[in-house]
Design a protein around this motif. Sequence first.
Motif, mmCIF file in Angstrom:
data_model
loop_
_atom_site.group_PDB
_atom_site.id
_atom_site.type_symbol
_atom_site.label_atom_id
_atom_site.label_comp_id
_atom_site.label_asym_id
_atom_site.label_seq_id
_atom_site.Cartn_x
_atom_site.Cartn_y
_atom_site.Cartn_z
ATOM 1 N N GLY A 19 0.780 -1.230 0.000
ATOM 2 C CA GLY A 19 0.000 0.000 0.000
ATOM 3 C C GLY A 19 0.809 1.276 0.000
ATOM 4 O O GLY A 19 0.224 2.366 0.019
ATOM 5 N N PHE A 20 2.134 1.203 -0.020
ATOM 6 C CA PHE A 20 2.984 2.396 -0.019
ATOM 7 C C PHE A 20 3.965 2.361 -1.183
ATOM 8 O O PHE A 20 4.429 1.294 -1.600
ATOM 9 C CB PHE A 20 3.793 2.492 1.282
ATOM 10 C CG PHE A 20 2.992 2.927 2.481
ATOM 11 C CD1 PHE A 20 2.860 4.262 2.803
ATOM 12 C CD2 PHE A 20 2.375 1.982 3.297
ATOM 13 C CE1 PHE A 20 2.125 4.663 3.912
ATOM 14 C CE2 PHE A 20 1.644 2.369 4.409
ATOM 15 C CZ PHE A 20 1.515 3.720 4.713
ATOM 16 N N ILE A 21 4.287 3.538 -1.702
ATOM 17 C CA ILE A 21 5.461 3.701 -2.553
ATOM 18 C C ILE A 21 6.539 4.372 -1.707
ATOM 19 O O ILE A 21 6.225 5.145 -0.788
ATOM 20 C CB ILE A 21 5.159 4.529 -3.809
ATOM 21 C CG1 ILE A 21 4.619 5.927 -3.441
ATOM 22 C CG2 ILE A 21 4.184 3.786 -4.718
ATOM 23 C CD1 ILE A 21 4.489 6.872 -4.632
ATOM 24 N N TYR A 22 7.800 4.109 -2.014
ATOM 25 C CA TYR A 22 8.888 4.603 -1.177
ATOM 26 C C TYR A 22 9.908 5.370 -1.999
ATOM 27 O O TYR A 22 10.249 4.982 -3.126
ATOM 28 C CB TYR A 22 9.573 3.443 -0.453
ATOM 29 C CG TYR A 22 8.706 2.828 0.628
ATOM 30 C CD1 TYR A 22 8.654 3.383 1.899
ATOM 31 C CD2 TYR A 22 7.913 1.715 0.357
ATOM 32 C CE1 TYR A 22 7.858 2.838 2.895
ATOM 33 C CE2 TYR A 22 7.105 1.161 1.348
ATOM 34 C CZ TYR A 22 7.085 1.728 2.613
ATOM 35 O OH TYR A 22 6.281 1.186 3.584
ATOM 36 N N LEU A 23 10.390 6.460 -1.411
ATOM 37 C CA LEU A 23 11.411 7.303 -2.031
ATOM 38 C C LEU A 23 12.534 7.534 -1.035
ATOM 39 O O LEU A 23 12.283 7.833 0.145
ATOM 40 C CB LEU A 23 10.822 8.656 -2.432
ATOM 41 C CG LEU A 23 9.662 8.656 -3.432
ATOM 42 C CD1 LEU A 23 8.964 10.005 -3.419
ATOM 43 C CD2 LEU A 23 10.181 8.347 -4.819
ATOM 44 N N ASP A 24 13.779 7.432 -1.496
ATOM 45 C CA ASP A 24 14.918 7.766 -0.651
ATOM 46 C C ASP A 24 15.028 9.280 -0.523
ATOM 47 O O ASP A 24 14.883 10.014 -1.515
ATOM 48 C CB ASP A 24 16.212 7.206 -1.237
ATOM 49 C CG ASP A 24 16.271 5.682 -1.167
ATOM 50 O OD1 ASP A 24 15.659 5.113 -0.250
ATOM 51 O OD2 ASP A 24 16.922 5.084 -2.046
ATOM 52 N N VAL A 25 15.283 9.747 0.683
ATOM 53 C CA VAL A 25 15.424 11.173 0.938
ATOM 54 C C VAL A 25 16.836 11.429 1.459
ATOM 55 O O VAL A 25 17.222 10.900 2.503
ATOM 56 C CB VAL A 25 14.383 11.668 1.963
ATOM 57 C CG1 VAL A 25 14.588 13.151 2.260
ATOM 58 C CG2 VAL A 25 12.968 11.428 1.458
ATOM 59 N N THR A 26 17.580 12.218 0.725
ATOM 60 C CA THR A 26 18.922 12.615 1.171
ATOM 61 C C THR A 26 19.107 14.127 1.108
ATOM 62 O O THR A 26 20.070 14.662 1.652
ATOM 63 C CB THR A 26 20.008 11.940 0.315
ATOM 64 O OG1 THR A 26 19.792 12.277 -1.056
ATOM 65 C CG2 THR A 26 19.975 10.423 0.497
ATOM 66 N N GLY A 27 18.207 14.801 0.405
ATOM 67 C CA GLY A 27 18.247 16.250 0.290
ATOM 68 C C GLY A 27 16.854 16.771 0.009
ATOM 69 O O GLY A 27 15.859 16.135 0.363
ATOM 70 N N ASP A 28 16.756 17.915 -0.637
ATOM 71 C CA ASP A 28 15.445 18.463 -0.987
ATOM 72 C C ASP A 28 14.852 17.673 -2.150
ATOM 73 O O ASP A 28 15.574 17.158 -3.013
ATOM 74 C CB ASP A 28 15.572 19.923 -1.405
ATOM 75 C CG ASP A 28 16.067 20.825 -0.282
ATOM 76 O OD1 ASP A 28 16.135 20.342 0.866
ATOM 77 O OD2 ASP A 28 16.388 21.991 -0.561
ATOM 78 N N LEU A 29 13.528 17.598 -2.193
ATOM 79 C CA LEU A 29 12.856 17.018 -3.350
ATOM 80 C C LEU A 29 11.392 17.420 -3.364
ATOM 81 O O LEU A 29 10.850 17.854 -2.341
ATOM 82 C CB LEU A 29 12.981 15.497 -3.388
ATOM 83 C CG LEU A 29 12.063 14.636 -2.499
ATOM 84 C CD1 LEU A 29 11.924 13.249 -3.073
ATOM 85 C CD2 LEU A 29 12.609 14.556 -1.087
#
Length: 656
Positions: free
Chosen positions: A520-530
């Motif tokens: 039920g989720f999509i995932y994104l890596d966060v290392t800076g602004d987006l």
Amino acid sequence: MTASTLSTATPKVTITSDFWNTYRQLIVKEVLPYQWAVMNDEADINITDEKGGENPDSKNSHAVANLKIAAGQMTGHHFGFPFQDTDVYKWLEAASYSFSYQPNPDLKQITDNLIDLIADAQEDDGYLSTFFQIDAPKRRFKRLQQSHELYTMGHYIEAGVAYHQATGNEKALTIAIKMADCIDANFGPADGKIHAADGHPEIELALAKLFEVTHEQRYLDLAHYFLVNRGVDPEFYDRQLEADGFDNDIIPNMHGVTHTYYQVDQPLLTQKDAKGHAVRVVYLCTGMAHVARLTGDKDLLAACERLWDSIVHRRMYVTGGIGSTNVGEAFTYDYDLPNETMYAETCASVGLTFFAKQMLQNEAKGEYGDIIEKELFNGALSGISLDGKHFFYVNPLTADPKFQQNPSKAHIMSQRQDWFGCACCPSNIARLVSSIDQYVYTVTDKAILTHQFIANKATFDQGLEIEQTSNFPWDNHIHYAVTNPNKVQTTLGIRIPSWSRSDFTVKVNGSSQTLPVNQGFIYLDVTGDLTVDLTLDFSIRELQANTAVAEDAGKVAIQRGPMVYCVEQADNPENLWNYRLAADANLQYHFNANILNGVGEITAQAAVRQTPQTDALYSNYQPTTWQPTSLTLVPYYAWANREDGQMRVWLSKENA
């Protein structure tokens, strides 16, 4: 700069959603003052029996008066149910949450004075339940099946924790600690203590909340004991009743209620189906899920998962309502979901929201967020009117003013009421709406889960910020802007609702992405602004029920985005059961700013049954003829805010 990892600290969330800020301001400006006046017997109202019968006092609540009598500030007898105190405590909790978005010195003075009153009413050993203090001091803890003593103190503990967190008031927390210490001194596995819990679960979830604030292990241990011991001795309540006298009911006609009603017919850890009183079930499950997370008890969590499966997949209405019968306000059996005699208490929908929130903190599973959303926009929100001063106890899927003439349907009201003799629901929906900022994100050691599409600005640990903008629930575009000046490393999980699972688009920093959906989720890596732009599928859907649901055979329910829709007599001539949707209903959506504070309307091609004019009750069969017409549908949460009349969610469908 070296990247760091985000902690699980609770974010600060400011709601910017127009939809929800309208309700949150309603809580501050109308709901809290109105409910305070009612509980102080200062409002000119009519109090309704939640079952549709006559109420013994049609004008007064006496909830605050009971506390004043217990504190020695007034004289008199206790009035109302033994849990009347909880109306005040849930109101206090709602007020506590409101301070986070609307500071109010006048309200703060009222709540500070209320804390002083509650402290004065509390016994030296921490006990506080005004019914027993005023009229039955020798019966403390001697009729737990129906006394609601721990339930009542549990609701204060929740309120005291919330008030302390909102204002820093130490007295509020001290009262809660003294209550917990009193309960701990009297209950538990040790010899000489009471080896059972309240007939109405609540203390379990309250003790878990208190543990998280105080870190006092005794409170978590006691909550765990109440859960694992529940149902181990099914006859405990019977022995108490016999010792106290079968004819001495605190709540009339309760001594003959089955063990199933109280969830004590078998050990909780072996129960597979949701059964008995619906609110008790979801409060019990909320505490169980919370304690399972805090203790790592896998058996408790497995029991939660079984009961969740029972409720959500076989015993829940399309609106999120639970409780199929007014007899015991209870679950019945799988797929028994009648629309004309159902219950679906507001408190049950609020409680299922609590349960879903705790389950989501145990596991990143989108279905839990789906149910939070379903309740927030449908089953729970229906419990309060657009003016904030009228409430539903029961949230039906079919209503007719004539039901009041049938005792088996009298609990199905077609207009919200000023107040109830059993007034658990009004302050319960108030505390849910005023705490809506706590339902947008779940932060785990692995990810930030953003699971509710409620526009907001949120600040997380180490300066990471997320701004979500949208016109949800009317528009399907959601924009996220993540600001991450310290290059914190984390993962952002965005829920893809079950109603949009087959069709959605995602852009990351302006570039289209194809991302897998994981539970039920999509995932994104966060290392800076987006930035993330999510577009959901807002196609109007015709839903059908499982074929085992006899009541809904040949019928459909209409949903757009998170909203379930209904037809109401205010828009469509009676009698609503004579309509059917066309095979090609040509469902069309438009936003109407001129009704119901602005809502999305749906129009549908339909037909109305043409019947010969006759006075005969029965006559020879003649083929039905249908006259083409159209139907107008409005969101379910907003019905019963205009003239009184009929309402239906499930509609007959041509060729269905």
